[in-house]
Design a protein around this motif. Structure first.
Motif: not given
Length: 514
Positions: A288-313
């Motif tokens: 749970a902790g990993a998912l909490f930070v990774l989904t935000q990292l994908l958007q804040y740091v890597l610039g993914f959109t929400p849809w791209q973040s979902g695909l990345a998981i």
């Protein structure tokens, strides 16, 4: 023939369809643990939510989920498995509707807390009803694997569904999607799930114990979440932390004294049960902790959109499913202890990999660690779940399954609180001494330090563009610290299983083939 055996025999023709209904409900509850993660940056912008508020939108669900699970497990044994399940499905659907229509963070957090109560009612009911529907060892192994697969798949699919919905609708749609699913589960229950007369209907419910468990966990989570902003040495944080610990200690003492406890301490006399539930809680917390930070990292740091973040998981979901499918075969050939050990080793390796990623990280560099975690969790959860349920007599299956699920949700809540707070503390430390941040007016400075989303938005302005590398460095550093702690905790759990988990777990209730 007992009530459980009669219900199983009567419903033999429909038990696999009944399993699908139960798995769908659990999938829905599990999905709500993670569906919000991809939407956190959107909430931060639309509702002006701080980092603390974002953690509470996640933890409000998990705290009430965990706190009411123990009461729900006792309702299963006293009120009835099917009645408790139906009440949970109805509550979940109605509260999801309220969450989807929320207009501010306070309303959303309250609705999420109430949704957690519905999830708490339905989760132990699913395991207890599976134990009614499937009594033969081979069928139970398959059924528990499907149950665990639904649990893991829901958690993994949540981010993808969230991204897809956010690409076309407002953020409230991620909760409104639960309403038709709950309605379908309700109809399926009325048709395919048997009613079993409660085996302990005459016992009273322990409301004081329920209040202590929820209050202690809530206060403890508040102290951990608030520590980065108020300071670890803040009197409020210290008092809350000690108060939460005191309430939990008093809760455990009270459970040993009260006539009808919601947490049956005698269950922990079974070594298999005790080790399995603790391991499940640790792994769930780290995930749970990993998912909490990774989904935000994908958007804040890597610039993914929400849809791209979902695909990345999604590859993580695929590995969880692979592990869950392989679990029955691993259990038959290697036994429960070796299967649990293999899953823990994979989870530890996955967290360790994520804790060692460089500052200039990329999605391909994150993927191996995430896949290792997914595979390990997929194998581990069915093995640990079967170990828990096989160690319980039939009259304690509701309380035992609730205890297992409660410790998993406690792990989730504390995992988000601890990993999120370690990240927030490191991010705040990296930002607050920078000259660009020091030059901001007090209100803007407070917003930047308390919300990564506000800092990223500010960094889009040309005069503050220099903040972006600092934001990303502070975020990645904080993520590595949090996941390093998770890796260490799961490594300790692996050692504990090797030492304390019995080679041949006890099976006190009769599951022999008829």
């Amino acid at each position: 023939m007992t009530q459980v055996e009669r219900a199983a025999a009567h419903n033999a023709r429909w038990r696999w369809i009944g399993l699908i209904v139960l798995a769908l409900a659990l999938f829905m509850a599990s999905m709500d643990n993670t569906i919000l993660n991809v939407a956190l940056p959107t909430l931060a912008r639309d509702l002006r939510a701080t980092n603390d508020a974002l953690q509470w939108t996640v933890d409000a669900y998990q705290v009430t989920y965990a706190g009411f699970l123990l009461l729900a497990g006792n309702l299963v044994d006293r009120w009835g498995r099917t009645r408790t399940f139906i009440a949970g499905v109805i509550a979940f659907g109605l509260c999801s509707l309220a969450a989807g229509l929320s207009v501010n963070t306070g309303m959303l957090i309250a609705a999420r807390a109430c949704t957690g109560v519905g999830a708490a009612l339905l989760t132990p009911s699913t395991l207890a009803l599976i134990s009614v529907l499937f009594r033969k060892p081979t069928e139970r192994t398959t059924a528990f694997a499907i149950w665990s697969g639904a649990n893991g798949a829901g958690a993994a699919v949540g981010p993808l569904l969230s991204g897809a919905l956010l690409a076309h609708f407002r953020w409230g749609s991620i909760f409104l999607i639960n309403v038709p699913v709950a309605a379908l589960c309700l109809i399926g229950t009325l048709i395919f799930i048997p009613h079993v007369i409660p085996e302990r209907a005459d016992e009273k419910l322990d409301w004081l114990g329920t209040g202590l468990s929820i209050g202690g966990l809530s206060v403890l989570c508040w102290s951990v979440i608030s520590a980065p902003g108020l300071g670890v040495g803040s009197p409020a944080v210290i008092v809350a932390f000690l108060g939460g610990i005191a309430m939990i200690v008093f809760f455990v003492w009270w459970q040993g004294k009260v006539e009808s406890p919601i947490l049956r301490l005698s269950l922990f006399e079974h070594r298999t049960f005790a080790v399995s539930v603790c391991v499940s809680g640790l792994v769930t917390g780290g995930g749970a902790g990993a998912l909490f930070v990774l989904t935000q990292l994908l958007q804040y740091v890597l610039g993914f959109t929400p849809w791209q973040s979902g695909l990345a998981i999604m590859p993580v979901a695929a590995m969880m499913l692979t592990g869950a499918v392989a679990a029955p075969l691993a259990l038959r050939h290697f036994g429960i202890k070796r299967a649990v050990m293999a899953g823990l080793l994979c989870v530890t390796a996955g967290f360790a990999w994520l804790a060692l990623v460089p500052n200039e990280t990329s999605y391909p560099s994150l993927l191996p660690g995430a896949l290792l975690f997914g595979l390990g969790a997929g194998v581990l959860m069915p093995a640990a779940t079967q170990a828990v349920m096989d160690s319980l007599p039939s009259e304690s299956e509701g309380a035992g399954s609730a205890t297992n699920s409660a410790l998993m949700q406690v792990g989730s809540a504390m995992g988000v609180a601890v990993v999120g707070s370690l990240l927030a503390a490191r991010y705040r430390g990296a930002m607050e001494t920078h000259q660009l941040v020091e030059a901001l007016d007090p209100q803007t400075r407070s917003g930047v330090l308390s919300s990564v989303a506000q800092a990223v938005d500010l960094a889009q302005e040309p005069q503050y563009a220099g903040l972006l590398p600092l934001i990303r460095e502070g975020y990645v550093d904080g993520m590595r610290i949090g996941l390093g702690v998770s890796a260490l905790a799961v490594a300790c759990a692996t050692i504990a299983v090797g030492i304390f988990f019995p080679a041949h777990p006890e099976r006190p209730h009769n599951t022999a083939d008829d």
